[in-house]
Design a protein around this motif. Structure first.
Motif, PDB file in Angstrom:
ATOM      1  N   VAL A 294       0.955  -1.199  -0.009  1.00 36.09           N
ATOM      2  CA  VAL A 294      -0.006   0.009   0.062  1.00 36.09           C
ATOM      3  C   VAL A 294       1.002   1.408   0.018  1.00 36.09           C
ATOM      4  N   ALA A 295       0.822   2.162  -1.081  1.00 41.80           N
ATOM      5  CA  ALA A 295       1.729   3.045  -1.486  1.00 41.80           C
ATOM      6  C   ALA A 295       1.120   4.482  -0.614  1.00 41.80           C
ATOM      7  N   TRP A 296      -0.062   4.413  -0.524  1.00 36.63           N
ATOM      8  CA  TRP A 296      -0.678   5.919  -0.139  1.00 36.63           C
ATOM      9  C   TRP A 296      -2.168   5.504   0.330  1.00 36.63           C
ATOM     10  N   THR A 297      -2.603   6.081   1.498  1.00 31.15           N
ATOM     11  CA  THR A 297      -3.964   6.331   1.874  1.00 31.15           C
ATOM     12  C   THR A 297      -4.171   7.566   2.150  1.00 31.15           C
ATOM     13  N   ASP A 298      -5.717   8.110   1.983  1.00 30.05           N
ATOM     14  CA  ASP A 298      -5.867   9.535   2.456  1.00 30.05           C
ATOM     15  C   ASP A 298      -5.626   9.846   3.721  1.00 30.05           C
ATOM     16  N   PRO A 299      -4.770  10.726   4.282  1.00 28.20           N
ATOM     17  CA  PRO A 299      -4.431  10.953   5.534  1.00 28.20           C
ATOM     18  C   PRO A 299      -5.656  11.965   6.196  1.00 28.20           C
ATOM     19  N   ASN A 300      -6.558  12.281   5.459  1.00 27.12           N
ATOM     20  CA  ASN A 300      -7.786  13.170   5.921  1.00 27.12           C
ATOM     21  C   ASN A 300      -8.908  12.518   6.095  1.00 27.12           C
ATOM     22  N   GLN A 301      -8.985  11.250   5.973  1.00 31.49           N
ATOM     23  CA  GLN A 301      -9.975  10.477   6.050  1.00 31.49           C
ATOM     24  C   GLN A 301      -9.882   8.914   6.439  1.00 31.49           C
ATOM     25  N   ASP A 302     -10.747   8.395   6.872  1.00 31.43           N
ATOM     26  CA  ASP A 302     -10.554   6.658   6.880  1.00 31.43           C
ATOM     27  C   ASP A 302     -10.899   6.129   5.499  1.00 31.43           C
ATOM     28  N   THR A 303      -9.813   5.351   5.032  1.00 31.97           N
ATOM     29  CA  THR A 303     -10.216   4.197   3.971  1.00 31.97           C
ATOM     30  C   THR A 303     -10.461   2.904   4.578  1.00 31.97           C
TER      31      THR A 303
END
Length: 104
Positions: free
Chosen positions: A87-96
């Protein structure tokens, strides 16, 4: 009975993995990410196939050979057994919120 969007901690210092169901040849889990990524070194190399569905949020899955796949709500992806990925990136401003199904 349960709800995939309930019970998510307010503070999430590490990615949350919760096994929802297990049988002989299949495991279903909820994963919650909030800006989390896989470790920079190493790749997941799983012995079983993994089908993932993003229910909420956004994430990017990277493969060892260079391909990246961006997933948003409703997007799903089949990762064959032993296809090295992270996993290279997930949104830091909301839950994925991911639903992952691992099977033989």
């Amino acid at each position: 009975m349960g709800n995939l969007f309930e019970g998510i901690p307010e503070r999430l210092p590490e990615e949350l993995f919760e096994e929802l169901f297990r049988a002989e040849s299949v495991t279903v889990e909820r994963i919650v990410s909030r800006g989390h990524t896989s470790p920079e070194t190493g790749w997941y190399d799983q012995p079983r196939h993994e089908w993932v569905l993003v229910l909420r949020g956004r994430g990017v899955v990277a493969f060892e050979e260079g391909e990246t796949v961006t997933l948003g709500p409703g997007d799903h992806l089949l990762i064959p057994a032993h296809r090295r990925h992270r996993v290279a990136w997930t949104d830091p401003n909301q839950d994925t919120v991911w639903l992952a199904v691992h099977y033989a």
